[in-house]
Write a protein that holds these residues in place. Structure first.
Motif, PDB file in Angstrom:
ATOM      1  N   ASN A 292       0.848  -1.187   0.000  1.00 57.71           N
ATOM      2  CA  ASN A 292       0.000   0.000   0.000  1.00 57.71           C
ATOM      3  C   ASN A 292       0.888   1.243   0.000  1.00 57.71           C
ATOM      4  O   ASN A 292       2.113   1.150   0.043  1.00 57.71           O
ATOM      5  CB  ASN A 292      -1.001  -0.028   1.162  1.00 57.71           C
ATOM      6  CG  ASN A 292      -0.348   0.058   2.521  1.00 57.71           C
ATOM      7  OD1 ASN A 292       0.695   0.685   2.703  1.00 57.71           O
ATOM      8  ND2 ASN A 292      -0.968  -0.577   3.507  1.00 57.71           N
ATOM      9  N   ALA A 293       0.267   2.418  -0.053  1.00 62.81           N
ATOM     10  CA  ALA A 293       1.027   3.671  -0.178  1.00 62.81           C
ATOM     11  C   ALA A 293       2.001   3.864   0.974  1.00 62.81           C
ATOM     12  O   ALA A 293       3.157   4.245   0.761  1.00 62.81           O
ATOM     13  CB  ALA A 293       0.064   4.857  -0.267  1.00 62.81           C
ATOM     14  N   GLU A 294       1.567   3.599   2.183  1.00 57.45           N
ATOM     15  CA  GLU A 294       2.447   3.790   3.344  1.00 57.45           C
ATOM     16  C   GLU A 294       3.612   2.800   3.303  1.00 57.45           C
ATOM     17  O   GLU A 294       4.755   3.159   3.575  1.00 57.45           O
ATOM     18  CB  GLU A 294       1.641   3.647   4.641  1.00 57.45           C
ATOM     19  CG  GLU A 294       2.379   4.071   5.894  1.00 57.45           C
ATOM     20  CD  GLU A 294       3.249   2.959   6.489  1.00 57.45           C
ATOM     21  OE1 GLU A 294       4.336   3.269   7.009  1.00 57.45           O
ATOM     22  OE2 GLU A 294       2.846   1.783   6.399  1.00 57.45           O
ATOM     23  N   GLU A 295       3.338   1.560   2.937  1.00 59.80           N
ATOM     24  CA  GLU A 295       4.392   0.547   2.870  1.00 59.80           C
ATOM     25  C   GLU A 295       5.425   0.882   1.789  1.00 59.80           C
ATOM     26  O   GLU A 295       6.595   0.542   1.933  1.00 59.80           O
ATOM     27  CB  GLU A 295       3.786  -0.830   2.578  1.00 59.80           C
ATOM     28  CG  GLU A 295       2.972  -1.380   3.727  1.00 59.80           C
ATOM     29  CD  GLU A 295       2.157  -2.604   3.360  1.00 59.80           C
ATOM     30  OE1 GLU A 295       1.872  -3.411   4.272  1.00 59.80           O
ATOM     31  OE2 GLU A 295       1.771  -2.754   2.178  1.00 59.80           O
TER      32      GLU A 295
ATOM     33  N   ILE B   9       7.247  -4.170  -7.906  1.00 61.03           N
ATOM     34  CA  ILE B   9       6.385  -3.595  -6.880  1.00 61.03           C
ATOM     35  C   ILE B   9       5.024  -3.304  -7.511  1.00 61.03           C
ATOM     36  O   ILE B   9       4.943  -2.689  -8.577  1.00 61.03           O
ATOM     37  CB  ILE B   9       6.993  -2.290  -6.302  1.00 61.03           C
ATOM     38  CG1 ILE B   9       8.364  -2.558  -5.684  1.00 61.03           C
ATOM     39  CG2 ILE B   9       6.036  -1.636  -5.320  1.00 61.03           C
ATOM     40  CD1 ILE B   9       8.367  -3.558  -4.539  1.00 61.03           C
ATOM     41  N   ILE B  10       3.984  -3.732  -6.842  1.00 62.81           N
ATOM     42  CA  ILE B  10       2.607  -3.495  -7.282  1.00 62.81           C
ATOM     43  C   ILE B  10       1.921  -2.630  -6.227  1.00 62.81           C
ATOM     44  O   ILE B  10       2.007  -2.922  -5.032  1.00 62.81           O
ATOM     45  CB  ILE B  10       1.828  -4.827  -7.427  1.00 62.81           C
ATOM     46  CG1 ILE B  10       2.554  -5.791  -8.362  1.00 62.81           C
ATOM     47  CG2 ILE B  10       0.388  -4.570  -7.873  1.00 62.81           C
ATOM     48  CD1 ILE B  10       2.673  -5.341  -9.784  1.00 62.81           C
ATOM     49  N   ALA B  11       1.251  -1.574  -6.678  1.00 60.93           N
ATOM     50  CA  ALA B  11       0.491  -0.727  -5.753  1.00 60.93           C
ATOM     51  C   ALA B  11      -0.776  -1.474  -5.357  1.00 60.93           C
ATOM     52  O   ALA B  11      -1.638  -1.732  -6.189  1.00 60.93           O
ATOM     53  CB  ALA B  11       0.145   0.606  -6.403  1.00 60.93           C
TER      54      ALA B  11
ATOM     55  N   GLN C  21      -1.532   6.660  -4.805  1.00 60.84           N
ATOM     56  CA  GLN C  21      -0.182   7.160  -5.047  1.00 60.84           C
ATOM     57  C   GLN C  21      -0.132   8.642  -4.690  1.00 60.84           C
ATOM     58  O   GLN C  21      -0.224   9.511  -5.553  1.00 60.84           O
ATOM     59  CB  GLN C  21       0.204   6.953  -6.522  1.00 60.84           C
ATOM     60  CG  GLN C  21       1.642   7.281  -6.820  1.00 60.84           C
ATOM     61  CD  GLN C  21       2.613   6.324  -6.172  1.00 60.84           C
ATOM     62  OE1 GLN C  21       2.483   5.118  -6.292  1.00 60.84           O
ATOM     63  NE2 GLN C  21       3.589   6.843  -5.481  1.00 60.84           N
ATOM     64  N   PRO C  22       0.024   8.974  -3.392  1.00 62.22           N
ATOM     65  CA  PRO C  22       0.047  10.380  -2.993  1.00 62.22           C
ATOM     66  C   PRO C  22       1.292  11.098  -3.506  1.00 62.22           C
ATOM     67  O   PRO C  22       2.317  10.481  -3.783  1.00 62.22           O
ATOM     68  CB  PRO C  22       0.032  10.324  -1.467  1.00 62.22           C
ATOM     69  CG  PRO C  22       0.518   8.971  -1.112  1.00 62.22           C
ATOM     70  CD  PRO C  22       0.183   8.072  -2.263  1.00 62.22           C
ATOM     71  N   GLU C  23       1.168  12.415  -3.639  1.00 61.28           N
ATOM     72  CA  GLU C  23       2.291  13.255  -4.023  1.00 61.28           C
ATOM     73  C   GLU C  23       3.405  13.100  -2.998  1.00 61.28           C
ATOM     74  O   GLU C  23       3.151  12.909  -1.808  1.00 61.28           O
ATOM     75  CB  GLU C  23       1.870  14.728  -4.071  1.00 61.28           C
ATOM     76  CG  GLU C  23       0.988  15.068  -5.227  1.00 61.28           C
ATOM     77  CD  GLU C  23       1.717  14.984  -6.552  1.00 61.28           C
ATOM     78  OE1 GLU C  23       2.858  15.487  -6.658  1.00 61.28           O
ATOM     79  OE2 GLU C  23       1.136  14.414  -7.486  1.00 61.28           O
ATOM     80  N   LEU C  24       4.643  13.234  -3.463  1.00 57.94           N
ATOM     81  CA  LEU C  24       5.786  13.084  -2.565  1.00 57.94           C
ATOM     82  C   LEU C  24       6.116  14.368  -1.825  1.00 57.94           C
ATOM     83  O   LEU C  24       6.830  14.346  -0.847  1.00 57.94           O
ATOM     84  CB  LEU C  24       7.007  12.621  -3.355  1.00 57.94           C
ATOM     85  CG  LEU C  24       6.862  11.269  -4.028  1.00 57.94           C
ATOM     86  CD1 LEU C  24       8.112  10.946  -4.829  1.00 57.94           C
ATOM     87  CD2 LEU C  24       6.594  10.198  -2.998  1.00 57.94           C
TER      88      LEU C  24
END
Length: 146
Positions: free
Chosen positions: A23-26, A69-71, A134-137
């Motif tokens: 996931n996004a956090e991981e 890597i898969i989202a 996929q949040p902005e960095l």
């Protein structure tokens, strides 16, 4: 345990033998142990601050094993509106330092009842979904794929 320490461009023409759904956090964890679907463990030892994206390819220390890597889909709120309302909403979410995925047609964020109410009050349509996030960095994020 396999250790993956190098990132390749996402469209590298190699034989990928392992996939890891995160996931996004991981995908922000540059040094962490994960368990694959088959129960095997892999360890990420990437440069600090590395953020992985959907499709990234990692190699083990011997550069003989490739992992994609898969989202992973996860619960999110997707906010829809015309562009001027999306811009206002992005401004208010940014003031709250909320991780947000920004596109020309929607904003996406982790579920939060207070933020959902704020966005609704601003005039956005909110939809609960389970999709990759996929949040902005951020302004100082690591945008490279090297």
């Amino acid at each position: 345990m396999l250790t993956f320490s190098q990132r390749q461009p996402p469209h590298t023409d190699v034989l990928v033998t392992i996939t890891l759904s995160l996931n996004a956090e991981e995908r922000t964890r540059s040094r962490h142990k994960f368990t694959l679907a088959d129960g095997k463990e892999v360890f990420l030892r990437l440069s600090r601050g590395t953020v992985l994206n959907d499709g990234d390819i990692l190699t083990d220390e011997t550069e003989s094993i490739y992992m994609r890597i898969i989202a992973k889909s996860e619960p999110v709120l997707t906010a829809y509106a015309e562009i001027s309302l999306l811009l206002r909403a992005a401004y208010h979410l940014g003031n709250r330092h909320v991780p947000v995925e920004i596109t020309p047609t929607y904003l996406r964020l982790s579920p939060d009842a207070v933020l959902a109410a704020m966005l609704t009050q601003l005039g956005l349509e909110i939809k609960e979904e389970i999709v990759p996030f996929q949040p902005e960095l951020g302004a100082y994020g690591n945008y490279s794929h090297a």
